[in-house]
Design an enzyme around this catalytic site. Structure first.
Site, PDB file in Angstrom:
ATOM      1  CE  LYS A  83      -4.724 -28.515 -17.910  1.00 38.14           C
ATOM      2  NZ  LYS A  83      -4.229 -29.687 -17.305  1.00 38.14           N
TER       3      LYS A  83
HETATM    4  N1  PY5 Z   1       1.169 -31.110 -15.306  1.00 40.42           N
HETATM    5  C1  PY5 Z   1      -0.260 -31.607 -15.490  1.00 40.42           C
HETATM    6  C2  PY5 Z   1      -0.206 -33.000 -15.850  1.00 40.42           C
HETATM    7  C3  PY5 Z   1      -1.010 -30.722 -15.303  1.00 40.42           C
HETATM    8  O1  PY5 Z   1      -2.398 -31.421 -15.367  1.00 40.42           O
HETATM    9  C4  PY5 Z   1      -0.828 -29.335 -15.020  1.00 40.42           C
HETATM   10  C5  PY5 Z   1      -2.274 -28.330 -14.470  1.00 40.42           C
HETATM   11  C6  PY5 Z   1       0.263 -28.773 -14.874  1.00 40.42           C
HETATM   12  C7  PY5 Z   1       1.487 -29.680 -15.147  1.00 40.42           C
HETATM   13  C8  PY5 Z   1       0.578 -27.414 -14.715  1.00 40.42           C
HETATM   14  O2  PY5 Z   1       0.258 -26.787 -15.968  1.00 40.42           O
HETATM   15  P1  PY5 Z   1      -0.167 -25.088 -15.932  1.00 40.42           P
HETATM   16  O3  PY5 Z   1       0.929 -24.545 -15.203  1.00 40.42           O
HETATM   17  O4  PY5 Z   1      -0.319 -24.553 -17.231  1.00 40.42           O
HETATM   18  O5  PY5 Z   1      -1.500 -25.131 -14.952  1.00 40.42           O
HETATM   19  N2  PY5 Z   1      -3.398 -29.078 -14.029  1.00 40.42           N
HETATM   20  C9  PY5 Z   1      -4.567 -28.388 -13.891  1.00 40.42           C
HETATM   21  C10 PY5 Z   1      -4.743 -27.159 -13.175  1.00 40.42           C
HETATM   22  O6  PY5 Z   1      -5.644 -26.427 -13.318  1.00 40.42           O
HETATM   23  C11 PY5 Z   1      -5.571 -29.457 -13.411  1.00 40.42           C
HETATM   24  C12 PY5 Z   1      -5.117 -30.373 -12.293  1.00 40.42           C
HETATM   25  C13 PY5 Z   1      -6.340 -31.166 -11.802  1.00 40.42           C
HETATM   26  O7  PY5 Z   1      -3.699 -27.020 -12.609  1.00 40.42           O
END
Ligand code: PY5
Length: 305
Positions: free
Chosen positions: A157
């Site tokens: 990430k």
């Molecule tokens: N895919 C991407 C590209 C992401 O940025 C995120 C999370 C996810 C999937 C989902 O992962 P998780 O379930 O582990 O959160 N994005 C971040 C969030 O806090 C930032 C978004 C701007 O949800």
């Protein structure tokens, strides 16, 4: 210039600094080259306890991101977990919170040799509600493809990877949509700009596999387990773009997005245009789980107070 998000302190390399003093110099390498890794974590207040959702899993993913880019970081998982909880207590949060650990390559000369640069570790946390204002959203399939795992490690990430997401997000917003779905370079469904995606068809839950180049989402992983426990069949497999349009239900899953129903894709109505029964069921169970109301999943909750 600063922004008031309702927090008082930021954790920086083991010390607390006042919110307004949490600044970086313009020669910070991460600003120039996207050399930062981060996490997005939520903590939920249930009236008498603040629970961080899957804290250990998020910290593990952060350390894996660090490892994939060879950053080096002076803290182990236990120290980071303790620091995150300490940050929530120091800010006296008794409300729902978003936590953003951020690990960046610091100040240095203009080159790309980051080996000698200091790694700065920040833990930012602030009260937070919904990511999408609407209950259900309309999305488009982006004309931009998701970054490929052959170009960058998609399990990491990384701040720099989000230029790809921002291109897709802006394209969508400028065309009147709420967000975008990105296909990968093979043309298979990958994920949203900051969310994983799940579809329901004939009662079966389908979600793209890690090999599609998705972020290994913690919400996705949790919901797969919850859905299976609830008796649903969940299949991780490549999805065609056309399957999006004929899905009975479609929703984004992620820390920020939580479970967000997708009501239309490229102007085509999904299912009957409302929030479907499987989405509703998962949403209601998930809401209970994160506030400590389902004993079985309390293993995912880290109490702060
Ligand atoms: N895919 C991407 C590209 C992401 O940025 C995120 C999370 C996810 C999937 C989902 O992962 P998780 O379930 O582990 O959160 N994005 C971040 C969030 O806090 C930032 C978004 C701007 O949800």
């Amino acid at each position: 210039m600063s922004i008031d998000l309702g927090a008082k302190y930021v954790w920086h390399n083991g010390e607390f600094v006042e919110w307004n003093d949490a600044r970086v110099h313009v020669m910070t390498n991460a600003l120039h080259y996207g050399t930062g890794v981060f996490e997005g974590i939520r903590a939920y207040w249930n009236g008498d306890q603040l629970y961080v959702f899957r804290l250990k899993d998020h910290v593990t993913r952060l350390l894996n991101s660090v490892k994939l880019y060879g950053f080096g970081i002076g803290y182990n998982a236990d120290e980071l977990i303790a620091a995150i909880k300490e940050t929530l207590r120091k800010n006296e949060f008794r409300t729902d919170v978003y936590i953003r650990p951020l690990v960046i390559k610091g100040v240095g000369p203009i080159g790309l040799d980051i080996r000698k640069l200091k790694t700065d570790v920040y833990i930012i946390a602030f009260p937070y509600g919904r990511y999408f204002e609407k209950e259900g959203i309309e999305v488009m399939v982006s004309s931009w493809r998701r970054l490929s795992g052959q170009t960058v490690p998609m399990l990491a990430k990384v701040t720099g990877h989000y230029t790809n997401s921002i291109l897709a997000k802006l394209e969508a917003l400028n065309r009147g949509f709420d967000d975008a779905i990105l296909l990968n370079e093979q043309g298979k469904v990958c994920e949203g700009t900051g969310e994983n995606i799940m579809a329901v068809r004939d009662g079966i839950i389908i979600t793209p596999p890690l090999s599609a180049g998705i972020l290994d989402g913690i919400t996705r992983k949790s919901l797969i387990e919850v859905a299976k426990d609830a008796g649903f069949m969940v299949v991780e497999r490549d999805m065609e773009r056309s399957e999006l349009y004929v899905a009975d239900e479609l929703f984004f899953v992620g820390t920020a997005a939580e479970i967000t129903p997708i009501l239309k894709v490229d102007g085509r109505t999904i299912g009957n245009g409302g929030v479907g029964p499987v989405t509703k069921k998962l949403k209601s169970v998930f809401t209970d789980i994160v506030r400590g109301k389902v004993e079985k999943y309390n293993k995912w909750l880290e109490p702060v107070w």
